[in-house]
Scaffold this active site. Structure first.
Site, PDB file in Angstrom:
ATOM      1  CD1 TRP A 119      -2.221  -2.214   1.656  1.00 47.40           C
ATOM      2  CD2 TRP A 119      -3.014  -1.087  -0.098  1.00 47.40           C
ATOM      3  NE1 TRP A 119      -3.254  -2.952   1.124  1.00 47.40           N
ATOM      4  CE2 TRP A 119      -3.755  -2.287   0.050  1.00 47.40           C
ATOM      5  CE3 TRP A 119      -3.337  -0.214  -1.143  1.00 47.40           C
ATOM      6  CZ2 TRP A 119      -4.799  -2.628  -0.816  1.00 47.40           C
ATOM      7  CZ3 TRP A 119      -4.385  -0.555  -2.005  1.00 47.40           C
ATOM      8  CH2 TRP A 119      -5.094  -1.743  -1.831  1.00 47.40           C
ATOM      9  CE  LYS A 169      -8.772  -2.195   4.680  1.00 43.63           C
ATOM     10  NZ  LYS A 169      -8.467  -3.281   3.760  1.00 43.63           N
ATOM     11  CG  ASP A 216      -3.410   4.207   3.984  1.00 41.06           C
ATOM     12  OD1 ASP A 216      -4.486   4.088   4.606  1.00 41.06           O
ATOM     13  OD2 ASP A 216      -3.149   3.554   2.953  1.00 41.06           O
TER      14      ASP A 216
END
Length: 361
Positions: free
Chosen positions: A103, A197, A173
């Site tokens: 990511w 999430k 992030d």
């Protein structure tokens, strides 16, 4: 009614059953109004009330300082990879990025389209099993910001510390770690998190940004991606993802009912400790991540023989232990144990892993 399975999906992830039941009860008739949240004008007093309460509950949970704006946006965390440099990176500026996995690499690649990126540190030399200490970082004195990914959902690598960047804004992030335990928001210039999430269903991204960082967008920045426009319009410059926002609000309420992030942090600490302790003591399962850098939320593990992967997953599915297959880029297994995955789910997984090892170890 069939029993709900234990869902270890990395995202879209498990949602609290109590939240789903409340949403179900309100689906056709929200609080006696005779219509669903999905059918409600986002400009109505009712929805503005939902949105306002959701923001306040999130502020309460994270103790967000008053000089930060909370934005409920669209496009997911991946859109933020472009939105951040368009808002914070001047035309000829430079930004520092830390590479700890898939990511963060995606964020680096996207930022490179808009300006100079200095990869100030990378876990590549450690095969992405360890996070390089800040003494190894090569930060730029003139960076517009420093970006990092506190938790790599796919690799299972997580910072147990917050980097020190002085006057340079720290950007994070936090898609897969936000709301898992208390957090000092004041250490950051900007935090962003895809919702699917710990926040709610997919389709929403929450951005928490310090007010002094607003109003810096480049002239080429699309209006829809300008943080100041979003902030000035209460995240409603256009029609927002109202259902996802409403559900996020229900989850914030649920988190408060559980005792807030201190209580959730204690539960999550126990959950991850149980799993790692079992894996470390096992002869069949392994986790390659350095112990100090292991993720609380995403726990990858491998079986000693890859030929056992298919029977392991088949047996798990038969027992209602779902979505344990690792990401296609790394293989193996992965158990994502977000807030809505309770200790009973972890205990059920451990019982199955022990049973499988007895048969195949």
């Amino acid at each position: 009614m069939s029993k709900r399975a234990y869902n270890f999906c990395a995202g879209p992830a498990a949602l609290p059953e109590a939240v789903l039941k409340k949403a179900q009860a309100e689906l056709l008739d929200w609080q006696g109004k005779g219509l669903s949240v999905m059918e409600m004008s986002h400009r109505s007093d009712e929805f503005v009330g939902i949105a306002t309460k959701a923001e306040q509950d999130l502020r309460d949970l994270l103790s967000i300082p008053s000089d930060y704006k909370v934005l409920f946006l669209q496009g997911g965390a991946s859109q933020q990879f472009a939105q951040i440099p368009l808002n914070l990176l001047p035309e000829n500026g430079k930004a520092d990025y830390i590479d700890t996995g898939i990511w963060s690499k995606k964020a680096i690649e996207e930022a490179g389209r808009y300006g100079r990126v200095n990869v100030a540190a990378s876990a590549k030399a450690y095969d992405y099993f360890t996070i390089p200490g800040q003494n190894e970082w090569k930060l730029s004195a003139d960076a517009a910001y420093v970006h990092y990914t506190p938790n790599e959902t796919i690799g299972g690598l997580e910072f147990g510390w917050i980097p020190e960047t002085g006057d340079v804004p720290l950007v994070a992030d936090m898609s897969s770690t936000i709301l898992s335990r208390p957090l000092d928001v004041s250490r950051f210039g900007l935090i962003y998190a895809g919702a699917q999430k710990n926040i709610g269903p997919s389709g929403l991204v929450v951005t928490i940004v310090r007010e002094d960082l607003l109003g810096r967008a480049r002239s080429i920045c699309p209006t829809m991606l300008d943080y100041k426009v979003a902030a000035d319009n209460g995240s409603m410059y256009n029609t927002p993802p109202t259902l996802a926002w409403y559900l996020a609000g229900l989850i914030f309420e649920w988190l408060k009912e559980q005792g807030g992030l201190e209580a959730m942090g204690a539960i999550n600490q126990r959950k991850q400790q149980k799993l790692y302790d079992f894996i470390d003591a096992s002869g069949l399962y392994t986790n390659p991540i350095a112990k100090n850098d292991r993720s609380w939320m995403n726990i990858p593990f491998r079986l000693a023989d890859e030929k056992l992967d298919k029977p392991f997953l088949a047996g798990a599915d038969a027992r209602g232990l779902l979505n344990l297959k690792g990401h296609r880029s790394v293989g193996g297994m992965r158990a994502s144990i977000y807030n809505a995955v309770d200790e009973a789910a972890v205990d059920a997984l451990l019982a199955y892993m022990a049973e499988f090892e007895k048969e195949h170890g």
